[in-house]
Design a protein around this motif. Structure first.
Motif, short mmCIF file in Angstrom:
data_model
loop_
_atom_site.label_atom_id
_atom_site.label_comp_id
_atom_site.label_asym_id
_atom_site.label_seq_id
_atom_site.Cartn_x
_atom_site.Cartn_y
_atom_site.Cartn_z
N PRO A 103 0.80 -1.23 0.00
CA PRO A 103 0.00 0.00 0.00
C PRO A 103 0.83 1.29 0.00
CG PRO A 103 -0.98 -1.61 1.47
CD PRO A 103 0.30 -2.21 0.98
N SER A 104 1.90 1.35 0.79
CA SER A 104 2.65 2.61 0.85
C SER A 104 3.34 2.91 -0.48
CB SER A 104 3.67 2.56 1.99
OG SER A 104 4.53 1.45 1.85
N VAL A 105 3.79 1.88 -1.19
CA VAL A 105 4.38 2.09 -2.51
C VAL A 105 3.31 2.58 -3.49
CG1 VAL A 105 5.37 0.90 -4.51
CG2 VAL A 105 6.32 0.52 -2.23
N GLN A 106 2.13 2.01 -3.42
CA GLN A 106 1.05 2.46 -4.30
C GLN A 106 0.69 3.91 -4.02
OE1 GLN A 106 -2.25 -0.14 -5.16
NE2 GLN A 106 -1.17 -1.92 -4.39
N ALA A 107 0.59 4.26 -2.73
CA ALA A 107 0.27 5.65 -2.38
C ALA A 107 1.33 6.58 -2.94
CB ALA A 107 0.16 5.80 -0.87
N ALA A 108 2.60 6.19 -2.84
CA ALA A 108 3.68 7.03 -3.33
C ALA A 108 3.65 7.16 -4.85
CB ALA A 108 5.03 6.47 -2.87
N ARG A 109 3.40 6.06 -5.55
CA ARG A 109 3.41 6.12 -7.02
C ARG A 109 2.22 6.91 -7.54
NH1 ARG A 109 6.78 1.06 -9.58
NH2 ARG A 109 6.37 2.32 -11.43
N MET A 110 1.05 6.76 -6.93
CA MET A 110 -0.10 7.59 -7.33
C MET A 110 0.18 9.07 -7.06
SD MET A 110 -3.42 5.71 -5.79
CE MET A 110 -3.64 3.94 -5.95
N GLY A 135 2.44 5.78 5.35
CA GLY A 135 1.81 4.47 5.48
C GLY A 135 2.62 3.48 6.31
N CYS A 136 3.74 3.92 6.88
CA CYS A 136 4.50 3.06 7.80
C CYS A 136 3.90 3.22 9.19
CB CYS A 136 5.98 3.44 7.80
SG CYS A 136 6.79 3.23 6.20
N GLY A 137 2.74 2.65 9.39
CA GLY A 137 1.99 2.92 10.61
C GLY A 137 1.85 1.70 11.50
N SER A 138 0.93 1.79 12.45
CA SER A 138 0.82 0.73 13.45
C SER A 138 0.38 -0.59 12.83
CB SER A 138 -0.15 1.16 14.54
OG SER A 138 -1.41 1.48 13.99
N ALA A 170 -4.94 7.10 -1.96
CA ALA A 170 -3.71 7.18 -1.16
C ALA A 170 -4.05 7.41 0.31
CB ALA A 170 -2.81 8.29 -1.70
N ALA A 171 -5.01 8.28 0.56
CA ALA A 171 -5.39 8.58 1.94
C ALA A 171 -6.03 7.37 2.62
CB ALA A 171 -6.35 9.77 1.98
N ARG A 172 -6.91 6.67 1.92
CA ARG A 172 -7.59 5.53 2.55
C ARG A 172 -6.62 4.37 2.80
NH1 ARG A 172 -14.04 5.63 1.25
NH2 ARG A 172 -13.91 3.91 2.75
N MET A 173 -5.71 4.12 1.87
CA MET A 173 -4.68 3.09 2.12
C MET A 173 -3.79 3.49 3.30
SD MET A 173 -3.08 2.19 -1.57
CE MET A 173 -4.14 1.96 -3.00
N THR A 174 -3.44 4.75 3.35
CA THR A 174 -2.56 5.22 4.43
C THR A 174 -3.26 5.08 5.77
OG1 THR A 174 -1.46 6.76 2.92
CG2 THR A 174 -1.25 7.21 5.28
N TYR A 175 -4.53 5.39 5.81
CA TYR A 175 -5.29 5.27 7.06
C TYR A 175 -5.43 3.81 7.48
CZ TYR A 175 -8.66 6.62 10.63
OH TYR A 175 -9.31 6.83 11.83
N ALA A 176 -5.65 2.94 6.51
CA ALA A 176 -5.74 1.51 6.83
C ALA A 176 -4.44 1.02 7.45
CB ALA A 176 -6.08 0.71 5.57
N ALA A 177 -3.31 1.55 6.97
CA ALA A 177 -2.00 1.12 7.47
C ALA A 177 -1.61 1.83 8.75
CB ALA A 177 -0.94 1.38 6.39
N LEU A 214 -8.50 -1.56 -2.14
CA LEU A 214 -7.89 -0.73 -3.18
C LEU A 214 -6.47 -1.21 -3.48
CD1 LEU A 214 -9.05 2.74 -1.80
CD2 LEU A 214 -9.91 1.61 -3.87
N SER A 215 -5.68 -1.46 -2.43
CA SER A 215 -4.28 -1.82 -2.69
C SER A 215 -4.19 -3.23 -3.27
CB SER A 215 -3.43 -1.69 -1.43
OG SER A 215 -3.86 -2.56 -0.41
N HIS A 216 -5.09 -4.11 -2.87
CA HIS A 216 -5.08 -5.45 -3.46
C HIS A 216 -5.39 -5.38 -4.95
CE1 HIS A 216 -5.32 -9.74 -3.78
NE2 HIS A 216 -6.61 -9.72 -4.09
N ALA A 217 -6.41 -4.60 -5.29
CA ALA A 217 -6.77 -4.46 -6.71
C ALA A 217 -5.61 -3.85 -7.50
CB ALA A 217 -8.02 -3.59 -6.85
N GLY A 218 -4.96 -2.87 -6.93
CA GLY A 218 -3.83 -2.25 -7.61
C GLY A 218 -2.72 -3.26 -7.87
N SER A 219 -2.41 -4.04 -6.84
CA SER A 219 -1.30 -4.99 -7.00
C SER A 219 -1.64 -6.09 -8.00
CB SER A 219 -0.90 -5.59 -5.65
OG SER A 219 -1.95 -6.37 -5.13
#
Lengths: 268, 268, 268, 268
Positions: B73-80, B99-102, C77-84, C245-250
């Motif tokens: 996910p963090s790589v996808q967020a960065a590339r988008m 995205g390097c979170g808990s 990007a925001a929703r993936m980041t929040y999930a993480a 979202l991130s699964h679909a992207g990958s």
């Protein structure tokens, strides 16, 4: 919503199965962990190949050179952010990285584009003419010459000098270092100012001489500063100064707007 | 505005004059650039001392282990983010770091706190009891056991196994590795699930055995992933997939709200 | 380290005593809270004056127009980041804002600079010539024409049309709207493509006609999207899709690098 | 990689066709742009319904109350970041938002959870007992009482007082305001300190009384501060102080580490 053509749909950096993680064609566990340094791994991630000893030496030298320089703006932004939001170290690091921009640390990448341009032009004209032409175009567009001059190190930037020594010891070719020196030599004549090469010109000069990809130059100070930001945020946990910094800042900047009738500011 | 007591007003990481940049008591140009690796420098920045060969080996191993795992996910967020804002590579790196979170990468730090707690408790009770007590408190507070289980690597996480081998080869003490193994052994009994140690437990286990500061553990995946993010953003410049990722995401998630009268969605 | 001349050392936005908070010359508690809308307050913060009803109407209209458009890249990007990293909502909002860049939402600011340029030029030459000259310079510099064309709305962008109606109803002058229409009229001839004005040209057109500061145009989509990002992150708490979202992207992006001997990818 | 169960795969916020953009069931162009305020739109995005006049009044009041308070740490971080990276206004806004954390602005959300807890408990016990129990649990867990005390406003926080007046004028129920007052009344007895309610308790008190979703409370200061950050960054373009702030910060914090033999610091 579909944006752009999206013809390309692949990445060549990593894949994995339940048992094996592949990074740039290598088995992460069998071929990389415990066998290559983090600097090797960074070069591998970027280029697809492990670096030669000379390439590793120069990349390590640039990362070490640019990692830390005291309480620079990005460090202050990170420490204030951490003081305000200690639940998210990643947010404080991100705040610091956001200050690696065109004015402060991004000059490395801009200087790299300039040096690469000079080298390309020098294939057909003498180096002096190539440098004069490249600098002249920046001047004509009223853009700054990236990588020269420094607010503190008015004479020689000792990091730049040292990086050139390391590159020479490593036995690298010196096309981009020669371009950087030539630009410095021409600056008094072209700009009227004797600006000395700083670390932001030296970093791309030695890295491009080592074959580092020009498109990744901006990532070098970002990676280096991340190491420093983590160290500052560890110190912020143990001996916090984040709010000392913001208090000093707020004392240094006055208010020059209007006030309502009867308002009296207090000493704070 | 003054926030907090602000009694402490100093940093011990770096100072400089016009000629010399000091990092952790050393002359940056004379003693560090060209002489120590970036990994050495990171350890120095954090602790004030250069690492031993064993410490360097283990730190390199953990940074290499956690740097890259594909289109997470963090790589996808960065590339988008880079596709949308190519003028600011630093912003795309920052988006990835956020995205390097808990839930995702921060588990390393949480697992480190758990392992340090088990080791501290084991000074006075047998290791098994120490581990059972520490895990029990997490369970009582309905908090997850950080560092065990993985969505892809259902069996052994090969990175964890390899990191333990490296630490053993380096000749480090193994208090925290023993604690990590004991937690794994007890999990079926304590939680009803046989979760296997993943890389997020192995990283703090080997680093704490090497004397790495527990407060900086969260910085290890952040630094490592920064290297990977730069590589992905270089690839994004050359072979962009940022909008492929966002298009796929938007196709995978439907709309379950109401629509105005007469509205007809199209195929996109 | 002292960077730059630092001659100016004041801000005109806010000051305070223990009893009174002053914002742009007004007593926050007595004159603003409960008496002005957030949109009024934004205009006041930017300009030092409360808006007229026409200015408020147009600013509200632009903020409403640009706030939300589904699962765009910055929302993903925001929703993936929040999930993480659910511990830091501010980090997820920041990740989303970082995607308000030159390609996606920043076009508003670039289009505003273009329209202001056309209006300035039209003081001395006919509007058609002013627009042709301004667009011609962008073309000569191989830069895109910001604010025209849209990946989804191939015909008229309904938001642009509506914003122009609102501005007309508000009784604003229409210099910048006229410039925007003229650019659209000339595009087929100048570029060979009939690109229709999108919301990113309409926003600066109506705001500049209302006297909004051109330097703050980039802040309009940022503020608007922040509202939308908070809504998406509230939904992410209740009905998470970040990892969908991130699964679909990958799944949409393959691996085209090399693999080690014997490596077999699995279906994921 | 698939993370989590991913059973839910929809969003209810927005959808669109080539002609119509739907936001929360409404036609954006026909029903919203030019007809509702940005504050209305924020409420709609969050809840799916437009606010009543009382709800709008209270939400506007809280956004106005918390938007601006001078050169607070997050504003300084943003202005320094913009000075260093002027190519990316979005990055400077993001750096400022990252400082909306648990210590500084996130207290609103934590206080909201506390007040909601008190109200829930008061269904079965008297309000005083409900408040004492909720505060007692925070104390037992050694957590701070969010929303009480302020570094500058030692007496009454004038913003808190004003927000309560606005909520009363709006005719809202006052369960959460009563809970906030009760906590303040009990604090001397429960904690030994007479801490006064600050704006971070008043904001959730009035918003929860208006029916605002508790999970979005953290977004209120974030949205409000975004408006202020854009204003500060416009001022930073015109009258820069970013490097004044960082210079003052670096002067306020000394160096207490070791130095190499012969090193002499200069006055800077």
């Amino acid at each position: 919503m579909k944006i752009g053509r999206q013809a390309h749909r692949a990445s060549a950096i990593s894949t994995s199965s339940a048992d094996v993680i592949v990074v740039r064609g290598k088995d992460l566990c069998k071929e990389l962990i415990g066998q290559v340094s983090f600097t090797d791994h960074f070069w591998l991630l970027l280029t697809g190949n492990l670096p030669t000893p000379a390439q590793r030496l120069v990349l390590d030298a640039t990362l070490v050179a640019i990692a830390e320089h005291g309480l620079v703006p990005s460090v202050q932004a990170a420490r204030m952010t951490y003081a305000a939001a200690p639940e998210a170290l990643q947010g404080a690091v991100a705040a610091g990285i956001l200050g690696c921009g065109s004015v402060i640390l991004g000059a490395s990448a801009d200087a790299g584009v300039l040096l690469a341009d000079v080298v390309t032009r020098s294939a057909t004209v003498p180096l002096r003419d190539a440098a004069a032409a490249a600098v002249g175009e920046l001047r004509a567009a009223k853009r700054p010459i990236p990588g020269y001059g420094h607010p503190l190190h008015k004479g020689e930037d000792p990091r730049a000098t040292r990086l050139f020594e390391v590159a020479t010891q490593a036995g690298l070719g010196d096309q981009h270092r020669a371009a950087a020196r030539m630009v410095q030599e021409l600056l008094p004549e072209l700009t009227g100012k004797a600006l000395v090469m700083n670390v932001s010109a030296a970093i791309p000069a030695v890295l491009l001489d080592a074959g580092f990809p020009v498109g990744a130059l901006k990532g070098v100070p970002i990676l280096a500063r991340t190491a420093s930001l983590v160290a500052h945020l560890l110190e912020e946990q143990l001996k916090p100064v984040g709010f000392v910094l913001s208090h000093a800042g707020s004392q240094a900047v006055g208010y020059d707007g209007v006030v309502p009738p009867g308002f009296t500011a207090e000493k704070s």
